[in-house]
Write an enzyme that holds these catalytic residues in place. Structure first.
Site, PDB file in Angstrom:
ATOM      1  N   SER B 134       0.846  -1.198   0.000  1.00 62.50           N
ATOM      2  CA  SER B 134       0.000   0.000   0.000  1.00 62.50           C
ATOM      3  C   SER B 134       0.885   1.252   0.000  1.00 62.50           C
ATOM      4  CB  SER B 134      -0.971  -0.056   1.177  1.00 62.50           C
ATOM      5  OG  SER B 134      -1.967   0.914   1.047  1.00 62.50           O
ATOM      6  N   HIS B 176      -4.063  -0.817  -4.399  1.00 63.63           N
ATOM      7  CA  HIS B 176      -5.528  -1.001  -4.302  1.00 63.63           C
ATOM      8  C   HIS B 176      -6.142  -0.670  -5.663  1.00 63.63           C
ATOM      9  CE1 HIS B 176      -5.139  -1.009   0.155  1.00 63.63           C
ATOM     10  NE2 HIS B 176      -4.357   0.050   0.007  1.00 63.63           N
ATOM     11  N   GLU B 203      -5.195  -5.389  -4.784  1.00 61.73           N
ATOM     12  CA  GLU B 203      -5.039  -5.847  -3.397  1.00 61.73           C
ATOM     13  C   GLU B 203      -4.693  -7.337  -3.367  1.00 61.73           C
ATOM     14  OE1 GLU B 203      -8.616  -4.717  -1.340  1.00 61.73           O
ATOM     15  OE2 GLU B 203      -8.118  -2.579  -1.447  1.00 61.73           O
TER      16      GLU B 203
END
Lengths: 290, 290
Positions: B134, B176, B203
């Site tokens: 992330s 994401h 993800e």
């Protein structure tokens, strides 16, 4: 692109939710390309479960734009769609507007009927302008994206094609494109059907096609082209539930306000990038194979 | 790709929400590429506002995978990030994991500090494996996608780049990717910075990079590559608020399970499509310019 009605007809492919309250830019294009205030306009509500409400909306919006001869073509069954007096009205129309709703319902009721034939006659024989929004837009191509939603990444679930009206060939149209995040769905279709160029149209945005001449993007958003014809992929080998590998998909983003005109011969098109020229030639074909 | 630790180090770029409960496939790759159960692993929580909670999660997940020498590198200030004993620990680490959070916070606290230098030493001098998820993934490139959200179509609002750690150059990483519908954001960055190849990672998906050798996609989703280097665009001329025209962006979708190995010379790479080969050569460079 001239707002006068051409001999070969225009197509207006709208991504849904076109403005019907304020400047109504896309609907104004539709009225102009149909021939202006005196044009005979037919609004086909066969896609929607709320035909009267939909008709009221378009009747008012088109009236506000000066269109004085609008008529509601209300179809509930295939019998309706074979009625001679309705077919005659459509065949004589200068502009035909296919509303939103469900493209499967639209084709199930109209596909192959007298009204279907009449629309094609109006388009080919006297250059009517054919517009479709949302479900009506999807229905304009020969291979119609019928359904498929769910996952955010390819393969999306249950993507299926059906037979559409075929005003455009070798393309597949998706609408509400950016707003409903439909890239994965369009990539899935293109991965499985690389013969088809994917056209994703944003809301309040239209791809206006002037047969043989060029295209224009009207409205607020953009048109996304997904071209997988030179792509390498293992889509044929992987399980339908698995994400396919896609190498070298071409993506074009054509924003509202852009016009792309085709020259009289290939030399006159030297200014157009080859992949875009190829797309333009495809969608502006005067007589697409059906 | 061999699970043994190579002399030049691996990078594991993770799109967020990697599985930490079940098969932990991506974290298992991280442990293996760090050298296995005896590897000295450092978990850097400087990106998150909840460092203890984040550490607890990774300590347990990595422990379940047999990693017996995990340490929490807890940084709250730039002073912390210049502490010699912490820098020594990072420089000696076999595996360094950058957690999620906010990449701006991560770079603001670590960029240019002793810990930053130590991470690069670990990577270059003894082939440590550097993983980021992330925010930690975004931070791994030289040009770091710092923020930008809002609109579904280009240009997205407020997209901005900052300086990242530079383990990868000439790319920009988004995470994401499919789940947060970030194609528009990555297209915006690429339209404005065609020098950078866009890498969008889903993800529970990781791009594992073996310097000089190849890449592998691990996990559940896919890695989307957006390559605008041969694109034609008016991004330089249109107002930043207007949608740019983009012609001929190349898109590749690399699903989990795929491995792409580079041969010893160009001839050995004949089986790789040129645009993919180009991407592979770029991300597997042993010594990217900083």
């Amino acid at each position: 692109m001239s707002p006068q009605r051409g001999p070969s007809g225009h197509l207006i492919v709208i991504g849904g939710h076109e403005d019907r309250q304020c400047d109504k830019a896309i609907l104004a294009h539709f009225v102009a390309l149909s021939g202006g205030p005196d044009a005979r306009i037919a609004v086909v509500t066969a896609a929607t479960a709320h035909p009267e409400q939909t008709w009221d909306t378009y009747c008012k919006a088109l009236g506000d734009l000066g269109a004085s001869h609008c008529e509601h073509i209300h179809i509930e069954t295939r019998e309706d769609a074979n009625r001679a007096e309705l077919a005659a009205k459509l065949a004589d129309a200068d502009g035909i507007f296919l509303t939103g709703g469900d493209q499967k319902r639209l084709l199930a009721n109209l596909g192959g009927t007298e009204l279907d034939t009449a629309m094609h006659r109006a388009f080919k024989e006297h250059g009517a302008c054919i517009a479709g929004t949302s479900a009506g837009a999807s229905a304009m191509s020969g291979h119609m994206l019928a359904e498929g939603d769910g996952l955010d990444r390819p393969p999306t679930e249950g993507v299926s094609l059906r037979a559409g009206f075929g005003f455009l060939q070798r393309v597949v149209i998706d609408q509400h494109f950016s707003e409903r995040h439909r890239l994965a769905r369009l990539l899935t279709v293109v991965a499985q059907n690389p013969y088809l160029q994917g056209i994703g149209i944003d809301e309040d945005t239209a791809l206006v096609i002037d047969r043989g001449l060029g295209v224009e993007v009207v409205g607020q958003g953009a048109v996304t082209i997904i071209d997988g014809r030179s792509m390498l992929s293992n889509a044929a080998e992987v399980d339908q539930c698995d994400t396919p590998e896609l190498i070298d998909v071409r993506l074009h983003l054509l924003p509202a306000g852009k016009r792309y005109e085709l020259g009289a011969d290939d030399h006159a098109n030297d200014h157009l990038p080859p992949p875009l020229l190829d797309f333009l030639k495809n969608v502006t074909k005067r007589n697409p194979a059906s």
